[in-house]
Design a protein around this motif. Structure first.
Motif, mmCIF file in Angstrom:
data_model
loop_
_atom_site.group_PDB
_atom_site.id
_atom_site.type_symbol
_atom_site.label_atom_id
_atom_site.label_comp_id
_atom_site.label_asym_id
_atom_site.label_seq_id
_atom_site.Cartn_x
_atom_site.Cartn_y
_atom_site.Cartn_z
ATOM 1 N N GLY A 56 28.743 42.407 10.848
ATOM 2 C CA GLY A 56 28.052 41.554 9.903
ATOM 3 C C GLY A 56 28.440 40.094 9.996
ATOM 4 N N ALA A 57 29.536 39.785 10.664
ATOM 5 C CA ALA A 57 29.969 38.397 10.747
ATOM 6 C C ALA A 57 28.994 37.567 11.565
ATOM 7 C CB ALA A 57 31.364 38.302 11.333
ATOM 8 N N GLU A 58 28.438 38.153 12.618
ATOM 9 C CA GLU A 58 27.496 37.424 13.451
ATOM 10 C C GLU A 58 26.219 37.117 12.671
ATOM 11 O OE1 GLU A 58 27.725 36.112 16.492
ATOM 12 O OE2 GLU A 58 29.799 36.728 16.577
ATOM 13 N N ARG A 59 25.756 38.098 11.908
ATOM 14 C CA ARG A 59 24.502 37.899 11.180
ATOM 15 C C ARG A 59 24.680 36.903 10.046
ATOM 16 N NH1 ARG A 59 23.405 44.112 11.164
ATOM 17 N NH2 ARG A 59 25.478 43.879 10.349
ATOM 18 N N SER A 60 25.764 37.007 9.317
ATOM 19 C CA SER A 60 25.942 36.138 8.152
ATOM 20 C C SER A 60 26.495 34.777 8.546
ATOM 21 C CB SER A 60 26.874 36.803 7.142
ATOM 22 O OG SER A 60 28.185 36.875 7.676
ATOM 23 N N GLY A 61 26.990 34.690 9.767
ATOM 24 C CA GLY A 61 27.544 33.425 10.215
ATOM 25 C C GLY A 61 28.860 33.105 9.517
ATOM 26 N N ASP A 62 29.559 34.127 9.079
ATOM 27 C CA ASP A 62 30.803 33.937 8.346
ATOM 28 C C ASP A 62 31.905 33.548 9.319
ATOM 29 O OD1 ASP A 62 32.620 35.927 5.886
ATOM 30 O OD2 ASP A 62 32.873 33.880 6.567
ATOM 31 N N LEU A 63 32.081 32.280 9.494
ATOM 32 C CA LEU A 63 33.048 31.759 10.449
ATOM 33 C C LEU A 63 34.473 32.129 10.064
ATOM 34 C CD1 LEU A 63 33.570 30.052 12.951
ATOM 35 C CD2 LEU A 63 33.570 28.033 11.492
ATOM 36 N N LEU A 64 34.767 32.122 8.777
ATOM 37 C CA LEU A 64 36.117 32.431 8.325
ATOM 38 C C LEU A 64 36.533 33.844 8.727
ATOM 39 C CD1 LEU A 64 38.621 31.538 6.840
ATOM 40 C CD2 LEU A 64 37.589 32.344 4.718
ATOM 41 N N GLU A 65 35.647 34.811 8.577
ATOM 42 C CA GLU A 65 35.959 36.191 8.975
ATOM 43 C C GLU A 65 36.213 36.291 10.470
ATOM 44 O OE1 GLU A 65 33.587 39.509 7.667
ATOM 45 O OE2 GLU A 65 32.978 38.361 5.898
ATOM 46 N N ARG A 66 35.397 35.609 11.240
ATOM 47 C CA ARG A 66 35.561 35.639 12.690
ATOM 48 C C ARG A 66 36.896 35.032 13.099
ATOM 49 N NH1 ARG A 66 30.602 32.763 15.057
ATOM 50 N NH2 ARG A 66 31.726 33.140 16.981
ATOM 51 N N LEU A 67 37.248 33.905 12.483
ATOM 52 C CA LEU A 67 38.519 33.259 12.806
ATOM 53 C C LEU A 67 39.715 34.116 12.389
ATOM 54 C CD1 LEU A 67 37.710 29.562 11.871
ATOM 55 C CD2 LEU A 67 37.999 30.529 14.158
ATOM 56 N N GLN A 68 39.601 34.795 11.248
ATOM 57 C CA GLN A 68 40.686 35.670 10.811
ATOM 58 C C GLN A 68 40.845 36.851 11.761
ATOM 59 O OE1 GLN A 68 39.470 36.344 6.749
ATOM 60 N NE2 GLN A 68 40.851 34.734 5.975
ATOM 61 N N ALA A 69 39.741 37.373 12.276
ATOM 62 C CA ALA A 69 39.808 38.476 13.237
ATOM 63 C C ALA A 69 40.475 38.015 14.530
ATOM 64 C CB ALA A 69 38.410 39.023 13.521
ATOM 65 N N ILE A 70 40.135 36.824 14.963
ATOM 66 C CA ILE A 70 40.748 36.272 16.178
ATOM 67 C C ILE A 70 42.240 36.047 15.948
ATOM 68 C CG2 ILE A 70 40.826 34.249 17.694
ATOM 69 C CD1 ILE A 70 37.757 34.053 17.271
ATOM 70 N N ARG A 71 42.592 35.509 14.785
ATOM 71 C CA ARG A 71 43.994 35.275 14.456
ATOM 72 C C ARG A 71 44.783 36.574 14.453
ATOM 73 N NH1 ARG A 71 46.200 32.417 8.948
ATOM 74 N NH2 ARG A 71 48.348 32.167 9.633
ATOM 75 N N ALA A 72 44.204 37.628 13.868
ATOM 76 C CA ALA A 72 44.880 38.928 13.833
ATOM 77 C C ALA A 72 45.059 39.485 15.241
ATOM 78 C CB ALA A 72 44.098 39.913 12.968
ATOM 79 N N ALA A 73 44.043 39.325 16.077
ATOM 80 C CA ALA A 73 44.121 39.815 17.447
ATOM 81 C C ALA A 73 45.204 39.070 18.224
ATOM 82 C CB ALA A 73 42.779 39.669 18.144
ATOM 83 N N LEU A 74 45.277 37.754 18.038
ATOM 84 C CA LEU A 74 46.310 36.975 18.719
ATOM 85 C C LEU A 74 47.698 37.344 18.222
ATOM 86 C CD1 LEU A 74 44.595 33.474 18.842
ATOM 87 C CD2 LEU A 74 45.050 35.002 20.763
ATOM 88 N N ALA A 75 47.846 37.550 16.917
ATOM 89 C CA ALA A 75 49.139 37.920 16.361
ATOM 90 C C ALA A 75 49.599 39.259 16.917
ATOM 91 C CB ALA A 75 49.076 37.964 14.837
ATOM 92 N N SER A 76 48.668 40.209 17.031
ATOM 93 C CA SER A 76 49.067 41.515 17.578
ATOM 94 C C SER A 76 49.371 41.428 19.066
ATOM 95 C CB SER A 76 47.978 42.559 17.304
ATOM 96 O OG SER A 76 46.823 42.279 18.055
ATOM 97 N N ALA A 77 48.714 40.494 19.770
ATOM 98 C CA ALA A 77 48.960 40.344 21.203
ATOM 99 C C ALA A 77 50.348 39.795 21.499
ATOM 100 C CB ALA A 77 47.894 39.437 21.825
ATOM 101 N N ILE A 78 50.862 38.942 20.618
ATOM 102 C CA ILE A 78 52.183 38.372 20.856
ATOM 103 C C ILE A 78 53.266 39.144 20.108
ATOM 104 C CG2 ILE A 78 51.355 36.064 21.381
ATOM 105 C CD1 ILE A 78 52.195 35.217 18.571
ATOM 106 N N GLY A 79 52.868 40.189 19.391
ATOM 107 C CA GLY A 79 53.838 41.059 18.761
ATOM 108 C C GLY A 79 54.342 40.568 17.422
ATOM 109 N N ASP A 80 53.567 39.759 16.761
ATOM 110 C CA ASP A 80 53.958 39.267 15.439
ATOM 111 C C ASP A 80 53.707 40.286 14.355
ATOM 112 O OD1 ASP A 80 55.270 36.966 15.099
ATOM 113 O OD2 ASP A 80 53.521 35.743 14.606
#
Length: 123
Positions: free
Chosen positions: A99-123
């Motif tokens: 739903g983030a793509e359809r609603s254009g909810d940039l904040l949700e997309r950025l939070q998902a990216i942040r979570a993915a990066l945090a898990s990638a570096i082991g935070d």
């Protein structure tokens, strides 16, 4: 005038593009046996696209990642420690929440990216 992608570059064009003096590129030719640009009459150097990619990789190792010349030689010889390999070995990008793509909810997309990066570096 800009050259076509894949055209040979002279040493002055390449040094200008990277912001390095020409003598540094000539020095790297003595230290990295993989770097062998074409030399025409009068020792004019022409860097092929593969040479340009290698020079960019050497520049990244030495000036961005902080390798010594010997460390960069070793990294290039055994193919480890380069950003190119780490990037190619990284997992595919995380899809945006439903739903983030359809609603254009940039904040949700950025939070998902942040979570993915945090898990990638082991935070």
């Amino acid at each position: 005038m800009e050259k076509v992608e894949g055209a040979f570059l002279t040493i002055s064009e390449l040094s200008g593009e990277l912001g390095l003096p020409q003598h540094i590129l000539r020095y790297w030719e003595t230290r990295f046996p993989q770097l062998r640009p074409l030399q025409r009459s009068g020792n004019r150097r022409y860097y092929r696209p593969a040479d340009v990619a290698l020079v960019r990789r050497i520049n990244h190792l030495l000036n961005v990642e902080g390798f010594t010349v010997r460390g960069a030689q070793k990294a290039l010889a055994d193919g480890s420690g380069t950003a190119d390999q780490r990037l190619s070995a990284s997992p595919p990008p995380v899809a945006a929440p439903v739903g983030a793509e359809r609603s254009g909810d940039l904040l949700e997309r950025l939070q998902a990216i942040r979570a993915a990066l945090a898990s990638a570096i082991g935070d």
